[in-house]
Design a protein around this motif. Structure first.
Motif, PDB file in Angstrom:
ATOM      1  N   ILE A 291       1.004  -1.155  -0.157  1.00 27.79           N
ATOM      2  CA  ILE A 291       0.173   0.032   0.392  1.00 27.79           C
ATOM      3  C   ILE A 291       0.621   1.364   0.429  1.00 27.79           C
ATOM      4  CG2 ILE A 291      -1.413   1.367   1.447  1.00 27.79           C
ATOM      5  CD1 ILE A 291      -2.571  -1.058  -0.539  1.00 27.79           C
ATOM      6  N   ARG A 292       2.249   1.060   0.703  1.00 30.68           N
ATOM      7  CA  ARG A 292       3.042   2.298   1.102  1.00 30.68           C
ATOM      8  C   ARG A 292       3.341   2.342  -0.639  1.00 30.68           C
ATOM      9  NH1 ARG A 292       6.651   2.674   5.766  1.00 30.68           N
ATOM     10  NH2 ARG A 292       7.426   4.432   4.861  1.00 30.68           N
ATOM     11  N   ALA A 293       3.708   1.446  -1.342  1.00 32.92           N
ATOM     12  CA  ALA A 293       4.282   1.868  -2.751  1.00 32.92           C
ATOM     13  C   ALA A 293       3.385   1.862  -3.770  1.00 32.92           C
ATOM     14  CB  ALA A 293       5.153   0.165  -2.605  1.00 32.92           C
ATOM     15  N   LEU A 294       2.136   1.657  -3.614  1.00 30.47           N
ATOM     16  CA  LEU A 294       1.197   2.800  -4.006  1.00 30.47           C
ATOM     17  C   LEU A 294       0.744   3.194  -4.787  1.00 30.47           C
ATOM     18  CD1 LEU A 294      -0.830   1.365  -6.331  1.00 30.47           C
ATOM     19  CD2 LEU A 294      -1.895   0.298  -4.718  1.00 30.47           C
ATOM     20  N   GLY A 295       0.975   3.621  -3.067  1.00 34.91           N
ATOM     21  CA  GLY A 295       0.858   5.736  -2.676  1.00 34.91           C
ATOM     22  C   GLY A 295       1.549   6.682  -3.771  1.00 34.91           C
ATOM     23  N   THR A 296       3.366   5.777  -2.841  1.00 36.51           N
ATOM     24  CA  THR A 296       4.575   6.296  -3.810  1.00 36.51           C
ATOM     25  C   THR A 296       4.505   6.012  -5.379  1.00 36.51           C
ATOM     26  OG1 THR A 296       5.247   5.646  -1.476  1.00 36.51           O
ATOM     27  CG2 THR A 296       7.161   5.922  -3.631  1.00 36.51           C
ATOM     28  N   ALA A 297       3.787   4.893  -5.446  1.00 33.77           N
ATOM     29  CA  ALA A 297       3.970   5.373  -7.208  1.00 33.77           C
ATOM     30  C   ALA A 297       3.297   6.042  -7.524  1.00 33.77           C
ATOM     31  CB  ALA A 297       3.171   3.763  -7.572  1.00 33.77           C
ATOM     32  N   VAL A 298       2.336   6.181  -6.825  1.00 35.42           N
ATOM     33  CA  VAL A 298       1.128   7.999  -7.655  1.00 35.42           C
ATOM     34  C   VAL A 298       1.892   9.451  -7.142  1.00 35.42           C
ATOM     35  CG1 VAL A 298      -0.926   8.967  -6.666  1.00 35.42           C
ATOM     36  CG2 VAL A 298      -0.914   5.946  -6.860  1.00 35.42           C
ATOM     37  N   ALA A 299       2.639   8.766  -6.540  1.00 30.67           N
ATOM     38  CA  ALA A 299       3.654  10.179  -5.984  1.00 30.67           C
ATOM     39  C   ALA A 299       4.498   9.856  -7.017  1.00 30.67           C
ATOM     40  CB  ALA A 299       3.452  10.789  -4.741  1.00 30.67           C
ATOM     41  N   LEU A 300       5.092   9.325  -7.798  1.00 33.29           N
ATOM     42  CA  LEU A 300       6.296   9.556  -8.339  1.00 33.29           C
ATOM     43  C   LEU A 300       5.677   9.149  -9.905  1.00 33.29           C
ATOM     44  CD1 LEU A 300       9.316   8.933  -8.876  1.00 33.29           C
ATOM     45  CD2 LEU A 300       8.953   6.200  -9.279  1.00 33.29           C
ATOM     46  N   TRP A 301       4.319   9.808  -9.695  1.00 26.89           N
ATOM     47  CA  TRP A 301       3.658   9.579 -11.213  1.00 26.89           C
ATOM     48  C   TRP A 301       3.516  10.645 -11.766  1.00 26.89           C
ATOM     49  CZ3 TRP A 301      -1.331  10.910 -12.286  1.00 26.89           C
ATOM     50  CH2 TRP A 301      -2.385  11.405 -13.641  1.00 26.89           C
ATOM     51  N   VAL A 302       3.115  11.547 -10.509  1.00 27.27           N
ATOM     52  CA  VAL A 302       2.904  13.924 -10.438  1.00 27.27           C
ATOM     53  C   VAL A 302       4.665  14.299 -10.870  1.00 27.27           C
ATOM     54  CG1 VAL A 302       1.579  15.175  -9.070  1.00 27.27           C
ATOM     55  CG2 VAL A 302       0.373  12.803  -8.674  1.00 27.27           C
ATOM     56  N   VAL A 303       5.051  13.320 -10.037  1.00 27.34           N
ATOM     57  CA  VAL A 303       6.416  13.816 -10.102  1.00 27.34           C
ATOM     58  C   VAL A 303       7.084  13.651 -11.725  1.00 27.34           C
ATOM     59  CG1 VAL A 303       8.607  14.424  -9.369  1.00 27.34           C
ATOM     60  CG2 VAL A 303       7.512  13.810  -8.091  1.00 27.34           C
ATOM     61  N   THR A 304       6.762  12.780 -12.759  1.00 29.18           N
ATOM     62  CA  THR A 304       6.976  13.055 -13.445  1.00 29.18           C
ATOM     63  C   THR A 304       6.102  13.755 -14.424  1.00 29.18           C
ATOM     64  OG1 THR A 304       6.242  11.063 -14.252  1.00 29.18           O
ATOM     65  CG2 THR A 304       8.656  10.291 -12.921  1.00 29.18           C
ATOM     66  N   LEU A 305       4.878  14.198 -14.055  1.00 31.31           N
ATOM     67  CA  LEU A 305       3.596  14.575 -14.305  1.00 31.31           C
ATOM     68  C   LEU A 305       4.393  16.544 -14.253  1.00 31.31           C
ATOM     69  CD1 LEU A 305       0.442  13.594 -14.018  1.00 31.31           C
ATOM     70  CD2 LEU A 305       2.052  13.761 -16.271  1.00 31.31           C
ATOM     71  N   LEU A 306       4.968  16.521 -13.223  1.00 27.33           N
ATOM     72  CA  LEU A 306       5.729  17.981 -13.138  1.00 27.33           C
ATOM     73  C   LEU A 306       6.869  18.573 -13.090  1.00 27.33           C
ATOM     74  CD1 LEU A 306       3.004  18.357  -9.721  1.00 27.33           C
ATOM     75  CD2 LEU A 306       2.551  19.127 -12.070  1.00 27.33           C
ATOM     76  N   ILE A 307       7.636  17.681 -13.281  1.00 31.11           N
ATOM     77  CA  ILE A 307       8.984  18.133 -13.424  1.00 31.11           C
ATOM     78  C   ILE A 307       9.906  17.447 -14.329  1.00 31.11           C
ATOM     79  CG2 ILE A 307      10.893  17.864 -11.893  1.00 31.11           C
ATOM     80  CD1 ILE A 307       9.340  19.649 -10.067  1.00 31.11           C
ATOM     81  N   ASP A 308      10.134  18.294 -15.721  1.00 29.60           N
ATOM     82  CA  ASP A 308      10.864  17.903 -16.644  1.00 29.60           C
ATOM     83  C   ASP A 308      11.853  17.582 -16.607  1.00 29.60           C
ATOM     84  OD1 ASP A 308       8.781  18.686 -18.407  1.00 29.60           O
ATOM     85  OD2 ASP A 308       9.512  20.920 -18.721  1.00 29.60           O
ATOM     86  N   GLY A 309      12.061  17.105 -15.498  1.00 29.91           N
ATOM     87  CA  GLY A 309      14.260  16.404 -15.490  1.00 29.91           C
ATOM     88  C   GLY A 309      13.905  14.734 -14.950  1.00 29.91           C
ATOM     89  N   VAL A 310      12.578  14.781 -14.424  1.00 28.11           N
ATOM     90  CA  VAL A 310      12.778  13.300 -14.085  1.00 28.11           C
ATOM     91  C   VAL A 310      11.189  12.737 -14.541  1.00 28.11           C
ATOM     92  CG1 VAL A 310      11.856  12.463 -11.794  1.00 28.11           C
ATOM     93  CG2 VAL A 310      12.414  14.523 -11.290  1.00 28.11           C
ATOM     94  N   SER A 311      12.124  11.729 -14.936  1.00 29.06           N
ATOM     95  CA  SER A 311      11.246  10.770 -15.690  1.00 29.06           C
ATOM     96  C   SER A 311      11.750   9.290 -15.234  1.00 29.06           C
ATOM     97  CB  SER A 311      11.826  11.160 -17.253  1.00 29.06           C
ATOM     98  OG  SER A 311      13.383  10.636 -17.286  1.00 29.06           O
TER      99      SER A 311
END
Length: 139
Positions: free
Chosen positions: A10-30
């Motif tokens: 569950i923690r990994a799932l929440g972090t995966a969603v957060a990571l997805w948001v980061v890849t959408l908002l920060i161009d340098g993270v992919s």
């Protein structure tokens, strides 16, 4: 034991969603999927990579982050807590290094990208906290 694995998932799932948001908002993270198919016909490979990188981040937050917080405690006190943001960025960069070694495609271009990405991940995880807490307590 099973509830501990469920909570980790569950923690990994929440972090995966957060990571997805980061890849959408920060161009340098992919995140790039590997060239080989991970499972089935490959249609879920991107999700599996996000979950894999998120699992790396969760494990680092459980094992390495407390050590860095203790070591950095004097600087954190002097900077009134701001050094904790640098620790979060360092964990994010360490997650990039480990995920690259594992063949997962997390890429962070600069420290500043890691810094802002870690802040966004913390905010999204904080927003998802009630939901992940509810799911964790269901088992």
């Amino acid at each position: 034991m099973l509830s501990g694995l469920w909570n980790l998932f569950i923690r990994a799932l929440g972090t995966a969603v957060a990571l997805w948001v980061v890849t959408l908002l920060i161009d340098g993270v992919s995140i790039a999927t590997p060239d080989v198919i991970l499972a089935g016909d490959g249609s879920y490979d991107r999700l599996l990579v996000f979950l894999g990188v998120a699992a790396v981040i969760v494990v680092l937050n459980m094992l390495v982050r407390p050590v860095l917080q203790v070591i950095g405690l004097p600087i954190t006190l002097i900077t009134l807590g701001l050094f904790a943001l640098v620790i979060n960025a360092a964990i994010f960069l360490l997650a990039e290094w480990i995920s690259q070694a594992l063949g997962l495609g997390l890429s962070i271009e600069t420290f500043l990208d890691a810094f802002w990405g870690a802040i966004i991940m913390a905010i999204v995880n904080w927003l998802l906290g009630p939901l992940t807490g509810l799911l964790s307590s269901k088992r």
